[in-house]
Motif scaffolding. Structure first.
Motif, mmCIF file in Angstrom:
data_model
loop_
_atom_site.group_PDB
_atom_site.id
_atom_site.type_symbol
_atom_site.label_atom_id
_atom_site.label_comp_id
_atom_site.label_asym_id
_atom_site.label_seq_id
_atom_site.Cartn_x
_atom_site.Cartn_y
_atom_site.Cartn_z
ATOM 1 N N ASN A 1 -0.664 12.511 -0.576
ATOM 2 C CA ASN A 1 -0.223 13.738 -1.295
ATOM 3 C C ASN A 1 -1.459 14.590 -1.930
ATOM 4 O O ASN A 1 -1.292 15.827 -1.753
ATOM 5 C CB ASN A 1 0.920 13.345 -2.476
ATOM 6 N N ASN A 2 -2.515 13.835 -2.364
ATOM 7 C CA ASN A 2 -3.536 14.625 -2.960
ATOM 8 C C ASN A 2 -4.273 15.281 -1.880
ATOM 9 O O ASN A 2 -4.998 16.353 -1.925
ATOM 10 C CB ASN A 2 -4.301 13.651 -3.644
ATOM 11 N N MET A 3 -4.097 14.768 -0.521
ATOM 12 C CA MET A 3 -4.834 15.419 0.518
ATOM 13 C C MET A 3 -4.251 16.550 1.026
ATOM 14 O O MET A 3 -4.631 17.029 2.225
ATOM 15 C CB MET A 3 -5.357 14.250 1.517
ATOM 16 N N GLY A 4 -3.077 16.751 0.757
ATOM 17 C CA GLY A 4 -2.105 17.721 1.300
ATOM 18 C C GLY A 4 -1.472 17.486 2.573
ATOM 19 O O GLY A 4 -1.189 18.426 3.214
ATOM 20 N N LEU A 5 -1.351 16.348 2.676
ATOM 21 C CA LEU A 5 -0.999 15.882 4.259
ATOM 22 C C LEU A 5 0.501 15.274 4.094
ATOM 23 O O LEU A 5 0.977 14.826 5.067
ATOM 24 C CB LEU A 5 -1.701 14.787 4.763
ATOM 25 N N LEU A 6 1.315 15.153 2.875
ATOM 26 C CA LEU A 6 2.478 14.700 2.803
ATOM 27 C C LEU A 6 3.469 15.842 3.605
ATOM 28 O O LEU A 6 3.339 17.180 3.612
ATOM 29 C CB LEU A 6 2.918 14.856 1.319
ATOM 30 N N ALA B 1 0.992 -1.291 0.139
ATOM 31 C CA ALA B 1 0.009 -0.059 0.120
ATOM 32 C C ALA B 1 0.987 1.440 -0.062
ATOM 33 O O ALA B 1 0.198 2.307 0.034
ATOM 34 C CB ALA B 1 -1.055 0.108 1.361
ATOM 35 N N LEU B 2 1.960 1.184 -0.038
ATOM 36 C CA LEU B 2 3.022 2.432 0.140
ATOM 37 C C LEU B 2 2.739 3.315 -1.274
ATOM 38 O O LEU B 2 2.570 4.626 -0.878
ATOM 39 C CB LEU B 2 4.409 1.965 0.304
ATOM 40 N N VAL B 3 2.757 2.877 -2.321
ATOM 41 C CA VAL B 3 2.694 3.778 -3.512
ATOM 42 C C VAL B 3 1.363 4.390 -3.467
ATOM 43 O O VAL B 3 1.169 5.575 -3.627
ATOM 44 C CB VAL B 3 2.963 2.935 -4.673
ATOM 45 N N PRO B 4 0.335 3.748 -3.543
ATOM 46 C CA PRO B 4 -1.023 4.320 -3.406
ATOM 47 C C PRO B 4 -1.122 5.305 -2.201
ATOM 48 O O PRO B 4 -1.887 6.159 -2.269
ATOM 49 C CB PRO B 4 -2.093 3.144 -3.390
ATOM 50 N N ASN C 1 8.797 2.416 16.949
ATOM 51 C CA ASN C 1 9.829 1.753 16.096
ATOM 52 C C ASN C 1 9.493 1.928 14.505
ATOM 53 O O ASN C 1 10.316 1.072 13.789
ATOM 54 C CB ASN C 1 10.265 0.317 16.498
ATOM 55 N N GLN C 2 8.457 2.557 14.013
ATOM 56 C CA GLN C 2 8.193 2.653 12.684
ATOM 57 C C GLN C 2 9.120 3.262 11.932
ATOM 58 O O GLN C 2 9.497 4.321 12.275
ATOM 59 C CB GLN C 2 6.507 3.042 12.590
ATOM 60 N N TYR C 3 9.562 2.414 10.782
ATOM 61 C CA TYR C 3 10.269 3.405 10.033
ATOM 62 C C TYR C 3 10.171 3.404 8.470
ATOM 63 O O TYR C 3 10.318 4.467 7.887
ATOM 64 C CB TYR C 3 11.738 2.547 9.938
ATOM 65 N N MET C 4 9.474 2.515 7.630
ATOM 66 C CA MET C 4 9.013 2.582 6.518
ATOM 67 C C MET C 4 7.861 3.511 6.260
ATOM 68 O O MET C 4 8.090 4.209 5.130
ATOM 69 C CB MET C 4 8.490 0.988 6.304
ATOM 70 N N LEU C 5 6.879 3.685 7.031
ATOM 71 C CA LEU C 5 5.890 4.846 6.785
ATOM 72 C C LEU C 5 6.273 6.141 6.666
ATOM 73 O O LEU C 5 6.336 7.024 5.834
ATOM 74 C CB LEU C 5 4.556 4.646 7.523
ATOM 75 N N PRO C 6 7.204 6.598 7.862
ATOM 76 C CA PRO C 6 7.944 7.867 7.869
ATOM 77 C C PRO C 6 8.612 8.134 6.710
ATOM 78 O O PRO C 6 9.031 9.383 6.244
ATOM 79 C CB PRO C 6 8.406 8.171 9.029
ATOM 80 N N THR C 7 9.555 7.142 6.337
ATOM 81 C CA THR C 7 10.524 7.299 5.268
ATOM 82 C C THR C 7 9.863 7.573 4.145
ATOM 83 O O THR C 7 10.558 8.380 3.103
ATOM 84 C CB THR C 7 11.468 6.027 5.263
ATOM 85 N N VAL C 8 8.536 7.018 3.669
ATOM 86 C CA VAL C 8 7.909 7.299 2.564
ATOM 87 C C VAL C 8 7.079 8.585 2.484
ATOM 88 O O VAL C 8 7.054 9.551 1.536
ATOM 89 C CB VAL C 8 7.062 6.022 2.098
ATOM 90 N N LEU C 9 6.424 8.864 3.676
ATOM 91 C CA LEU C 9 5.706 9.910 3.741
ATOM 92 C C LEU C 9 6.148 11.144 4.329
ATOM 93 O O LEU C 9 5.413 12.251 4.436
ATOM 94 C CB LEU C 9 4.246 9.455 4.545
ATOM 95 N N ASN C 10 7.218 11.159 5.034
ATOM 96 C CA ASN C 10 8.017 12.296 5.861
ATOM 97 C C ASN C 10 9.306 12.530 5.184
ATOM 98 O O ASN C 10 10.147 11.977 5.817
ATOM 99 C CB ASN C 10 7.718 11.822 7.358
ATOM 100 N N THR C 11 9.517 13.104 3.980
ATOM 101 C CA THR C 11 10.944 13.257 3.584
ATOM 102 C C THR C 11 11.368 14.829 3.953
ATOM 103 O O THR C 11 12.739 14.992 3.743
ATOM 104 C CB THR C 11 10.780 13.307 2.155
#
Length: 310
Positions: free
Chosen positions: A163-168, A154-157, A241-251
Motif C-alpha cells: 500500500n505504501n508503494m502504491g501497488l495495491l 507476512a500478510l499484514v506487513p 491456484n494462489q488465493y490468499m495473496l490476491p484476496t488480501v492485496l487485490n480487492t
C-alpha cells in the motif's frame, strides 16, 4: 565294506590351516524366492498406483461431465452421462459470470510473475552454484529459510508495504509479490540443478572470450532447460491456484484473478441455482493446469531425475 566319498577339500586360505569344503545349495531355490517376492511387490505397488489414479481421475472426469449437464440432471442423475451436451453452460459462465475477465487477469499476473521468477531465480542460482565468494552460503541459506516462512505471518506487513508503494489493487503489484513469494523455492531448486551441469563447456566459452552474461544465456540456460521447465511448472501451479495473496492485496473487482472469480461465482451461482454454470467455470480454471502438465510432463521428469542420474 562300502566307503562314502567326501568332497575334496578346497585349498585353504593363506594363514589358515582349516580346509574349506564346497557345499552345493539346491539349484534355483534363492532365485525363485526372490522372483516371487519381486512379483508380490510389483502387484502391491501397481495396485496402490491404480487406486491413487482412480481417486484422482474420477473427480476430474465427473466435473467435466457435469459441466455439460443441466441443473435438473445434476441433481436427478449425478453419475449418469449427459443426454445432450449443454455448451451454453460454458458460454454463460464465460460471459455472464465474467470468467473471461478473471481468466485474462490471471494470465497477465501468472505470465509476468513466471517470467520474472525464472529469470531472476536462474541468475541467482547460477551465481550461488558456480562462484565462491564471501557470504555465498549465507545468501543461499537465506533463500532456503524463506521457504519455511509461513506466508500468513507476512500478510499484514505485506499489505502495508504494498500500500505504501502504491501497488495495491494493481496487476504489476501482484506480479512483484508473486515473484518474491516464488523465488526461495526457485533458487533452491535451480542451485542444486546448476551444480550437476558440467563445467567444461562454460570454461571453454570463457577461454574463447565469452562474457559471463553470454555464457549464462547462450550456454548454461539451454543446458538447464529441463530444470527450468520443471521449476516453471511447479511455480505455475502454485501461482495459478494462489488465493490468499490476491484476496488480501487485490480487492478491486475489476482486477480479480481466477481463484477470486471462482469464489464469487460459487456464491452468486449458488444463490441463483445455476450449478451447471458453476461447474463450467470450475473446468475452465482447471484445464490450463492439466494442459501445461500434459505438454511438459516429460521435461518435468527429466528435470527431477537429472541430478540423480549425473
Amino acid at each position: 565294506m562300502k566307503t562314502t566319498e567326501t568332497p575334496a577339500p578346497l585349498p585353504a586360505e593363506s594363514g589358515s590351516g582349516i580346509p574349506v569344503t564346497k557345499v552345493d545349495l539346491p539349484a534355483g531355490k534363492r532365485p525363485k524366492r526372490r522372483e516371487k517376492e519381486g512379483n508380490v511387490l510389483n502387484v502391491f505397488s501397481h495396485g496402490i498406483l491404480v487406486i491413487w489414479a482412480v481417486m484422482v481421475v474420477l473427480p476430474l472426469l465427473w466435473a467435466v461431465m457435469t459441466s455439460f449437464k443441466d441443473d435438473s440432471s445434476i441433481f436427478g442423475s449425478p453419475w449418469s452421462l449427459p443426454d445432450t451436451l449443454h455448451f451454453d453452460n460454458w458460454s454463460r459462465a464465460w460471459t455472464q459470470a465474467n470468467m473471461s475477465d478473471y481468466f485474462l487477469n490471471t494470465v497477465l499476473v501468472v505470465g509476468g510473475s513466471l517470467v520474472g521468477t525464472l529469470v531472476l531465480g536462474s541468475m541467482a542460482a547460477y551465481v550461488l552454484a558456480r562462484f565462491d565468494f564471501p557470504g555465498n552460503r549465507f545468501i543461499y541459506y537465506l533463500f532456503v529459510g524463506g521457504m519455511s516462512f509461513p506466508i500468513m505471518l507476512a500478510l499484514v506487513p505485506l499489505f502495508y508495504v504494498v500500500n505504501n508503494m502504491g501497488l495495491l489493487n494493481s496487476i504489476h503489484g501482484l506480479i512483484l509479490v508473486y515473484i518474491a513469494y516464488s523465488l526461495p523455492f526457485t533458487v533452491f531448486f535451480l542451485t542444486a540443478f546448476f551444480r550437476t551441469l558440467p563445467t567444461s563447456v562454460a570454461e571453454a566459452a570463457f577461454v574463447d572470450g565469452a562474457s559471463h552474461s553470454r555464457t549464462f544465456f547462450q550456454i548454461m540456460v539451454p543446458m538447464a532447460k529441463p530444470g527450468l521447465i520443471s521449476v516453471g511448472i511447479f511455480n505455475f501451479l502454485g501461482q495459478w491456484n494462489q488465493y490468499m495473496l490476491p484476496t488480501v492485496l487485490n480487492t478491486d473487482p475489476d482486477k480479480h484473478v481466477l481463484t477470486q472469480g471462482l469464489v464469487q461465482l460459487a456464491v452468486s451461482q449458488g444463490y441463483k441455482g445455476d450449478w451447471s454454470g458453476l461447474f463450467a467455470g470450475l473446468v475452465m480454471a482447471m484445464l490450463p493446469v492439466l494442459a501445461a502438465y500434459v505438454v511438459f510432463q516429460r521435461q518435468v521428469v527429466q528435470g527431477l531425475t537429472a541430478g540423480a542420474l549425473k
